[in-house]
Design a protein around this motif. Structure first.
Motif, PDB file in Angstrom:
ATOM      1  N   THR A   1      88.944 -47.516  34.253  1.00 22.76           N
ATOM      2  CA  THR A   1      90.304 -46.297  33.343  1.00 22.76           C
ATOM      3  C   THR A   1      90.717 -47.277  32.366  1.00 22.76           C
ATOM      4  O   THR A   1      91.396 -48.030  32.630  1.00 22.76           O
ATOM      5  CB  THR A   1      91.004 -45.159  34.326  1.00 22.76           C
ATOM      6  N   LEU A   2      90.430 -46.778  30.950  1.00 21.02           N
ATOM      7  CA  LEU A   2      91.076 -47.185  30.162  1.00 21.02           C
ATOM      8  C   LEU A   2      91.659 -46.372  28.682  1.00 21.02           C
ATOM      9  O   LEU A   2      91.856 -45.159  29.203  1.00 21.02           O
ATOM     10  CB  LEU A   2      89.790 -47.747  28.734  1.00 21.02           C
ATOM     11  N   LYS A   3      92.643 -46.761  28.451  1.00 21.32           N
ATOM     12  CA  LYS A   3      93.946 -46.130  27.761  1.00 21.32           C
ATOM     13  C   LYS A   3      94.116 -46.745  26.017  1.00 21.32           C
ATOM     14  O   LYS A   3      94.203 -48.500  26.618  1.00 21.32           O
ATOM     15  CB  LYS A   3      95.344 -46.269  28.277  1.00 21.32           C
ATOM     16  N   GLU A   4      94.050 -45.920  25.540  1.00 17.68           N
ATOM     17  CA  GLU A   4      94.213 -46.395  24.156  1.00 17.68           C
ATOM     18  C   GLU A   4      93.395 -47.391  23.509  1.00 17.68           C
ATOM     19  O   GLU A   4      93.218 -48.781  24.179  1.00 17.68           O
ATOM     20  CB  GLU A   4      96.133 -47.180  23.813  1.00 17.68           C
ATOM     21  N   VAL A   5      92.398 -47.707  23.230  1.00 16.19           N
ATOM     22  CA  VAL A   5      90.996 -48.252  22.765  1.00 16.19           C
ATOM     23  C   VAL A   5      90.715 -49.025  21.985  1.00 16.19           C
ATOM     24  O   VAL A   5      90.465 -47.683  21.113  1.00 16.19           O
ATOM     25  CB  VAL A   5      90.236 -47.825  24.091  1.00 16.19           C
ATOM     26  N   ILE A   6      90.986 -50.270  21.397  1.00 16.78           N
ATOM     27  CA  ILE A   6      90.405 -50.292  20.103  1.00 16.78           C
ATOM     28  C   ILE A   6      88.991 -51.146  20.325  1.00 16.78           C
ATOM     29  O   ILE A   6      89.090 -52.117  20.658  1.00 16.78           O
ATOM     30  CB  ILE A   6      91.788 -50.837  19.418  1.00 16.78           C
ATOM     31  N   ILE A   7      87.646 -51.160  19.107  1.00 18.36           N
ATOM     32  CA  ILE A   7      86.840 -51.545  19.676  1.00 18.36           C
ATOM     33  C   ILE A   7      85.970 -51.992  17.940  1.00 18.36           C
ATOM     34  O   ILE A   7      86.185 -51.274  17.284  1.00 18.36           O
ATOM     35  CB  ILE A   7      85.164 -50.732  20.526  1.00 18.36           C
ATOM     36  N   PHE A   8      86.257 -53.647  17.848  1.00 17.67           N
ATOM     37  CA  PHE A   8      85.491 -53.512  17.099  1.00 17.67           C
ATOM     38  C   PHE A   8      83.937 -54.547  16.836  1.00 17.67           C
ATOM     39  O   PHE A   8      83.636 -55.345  17.409  1.00 17.67           O
ATOM     40  CB  PHE A   8      87.219 -54.943  15.968  1.00 17.67           C
TER      41      PHE A   8
END
Length: 351
Positions: free
Chosen positions: A169-176
């Motif tokens: 489980t992930l929270k507040e995700v940023i992907i470049f």
């Protein structure tokens, strides 16, 4: 005489296995250093690491078995000569060459094993290693995504996760994402990691995708977005040394540009097993050469012989690549030279 041969066989096997363990340990370190780069972001447990080390053994044994065979023989008969046992054998009526009978039988067995590994086991084992690494990367990739850091375990992608309540489980995700010409930035409030064969999917919720097209910046809002990840497996790309015999023969006929490289590898598969036979029949001459210098002399001469062999192998390969000799001559050059030297030196021994 049977008792003497049994004792020599036992000592030979002990010294060969010790030499094999030592040489394989040296080579496996280099392999493990390469694997450490592959698993740097996800890690690997001891059980899977042990399995990979076992699968790498056939590829290593092609090179280390002939060397361990010669070193084992020199260590054994060097000790026999130092303790004057060889003198006792000869005084008792045993010819010098006959004392090497156990070594010849062991050499034939080593030759058979090297042929099996060179033609079948090594290429098959390397393919299994690749499949095993893919499986481990797919299974452990979720562990490689850590909270509060920029994760770069996937080629062309940087992932930042603010919180990770559990492993999936992930929270507040940023992907470049830089995998394509159009750079893409994905921002999501939450996400979940799922697996699909060797790929990892991030199921992202409530977010936005920003991507550039020409000189404009575009934005797309989403409720759910499936972002696919592929583990970075470039360090284990297939090499020529990992092709099977049939693949090499096929490549020789189809790839004209690298034809010489494939031929060199093919004929090297034949020459390395023959090195076991050369080592056995060269050892009586070398044992006389080292005299009573014992184990140190045996190790030194053994390493020197294989240093010369690999220098000739590299030299022959370079001649073939430069077009000065054929690939057949270039790859078989070291075994031809050492074979001729062995023939004359073995026949020169009268007793």
């Amino acid at each position: 005489m049977t008792i003497i041969f049994k004792a020599l066989t036992k000592e030979l096997l002990q010294n060969i296995f010790l030499s094999l363990a030592f040489l394989n340990s040296l080579l496996i370190i280099e392999k493990l250093l390469k694997l450490s780069k592959v698993f740097a972001s996800v890690g690997i447990d001891l059980i899977n690491l042990f399995k990979i080390v076992i699968l790498l053994q056939p590829q290593l044994l092609i090179f280390t078995l002939p060397m361990a065979l010669l070193m084992g023989i020199l260590l054994t008969y060097g000790r026999v000569q130092t303790d004057n046992e060889m003198t006792i054998f000869m005084v008792s009526g045993m010819p010098y060459k006959k004392a090497f009978k156990p070594a010849i039988y062991i050499g034939l067995i080593a030759f058979s094993f090297t042929v099996l590994m060179s033609f079948y086991l090594a290429p098959s084992a390397v393919n299994l290693v690749r499949e095993k690494i893919l499986t481990i990367l797919a299974e452990r990739a979720p562990l490689g995504i850590e909270e509060g850091v920029f994760n770069q375990g996937f080629k062309g992608i940087t992932i930042f996760v603010k919180e990770k309540p559990d492993s999936l489980t992930l929270k507040e995700v940023i992907i470049f994402d830089e995998r394509k010409e159009e750079t893409k930035i994905v921002i999501a409030k939450a996400g979940r990691i799922t697996k699909e064969k060797e790929n990892i999917n991030l199921s992202l919720l409530d977010g936005k995708v920003y991507f550039n097209k020409d000189i404009t910046l575009n934005q797309i809002n989403f409720k759910e977005y499936i972002f696919k990840l592929s583990p970075n497996i470039e360090p284990i790309a297939k090499k020529i040394s990992e092709f099977s015999i049939f693949e090499l023969i096929s490549k020789i006929g189809s790839d004209e540009k690298r034809k010489t490289d494939y031929k060199l590898e093919l004929y090297k598969r034949f020459s390395l097993p023959l090195l076991c036979i050369v080592s056995v029949f060269l050892s009586p001459f070398l044992c006389r050469l080292i005299g009573k210098s014992g184990r140190i002399g045996g190790v030194t001469v053994g390493l020197l012989v294989f240093t010369i062999y690999y220098i000739l192998m590299i030299y022959g390969a370079n001649l073939a690549k430069a077009g000065k000799v054929s690939a057949e001559v270039g790859s078989l050059l070291p075994i031809i030279i050492m074979g001729l030297f062995t023939f004359f030196s073995y026949n020169k021994i009268k007793a």
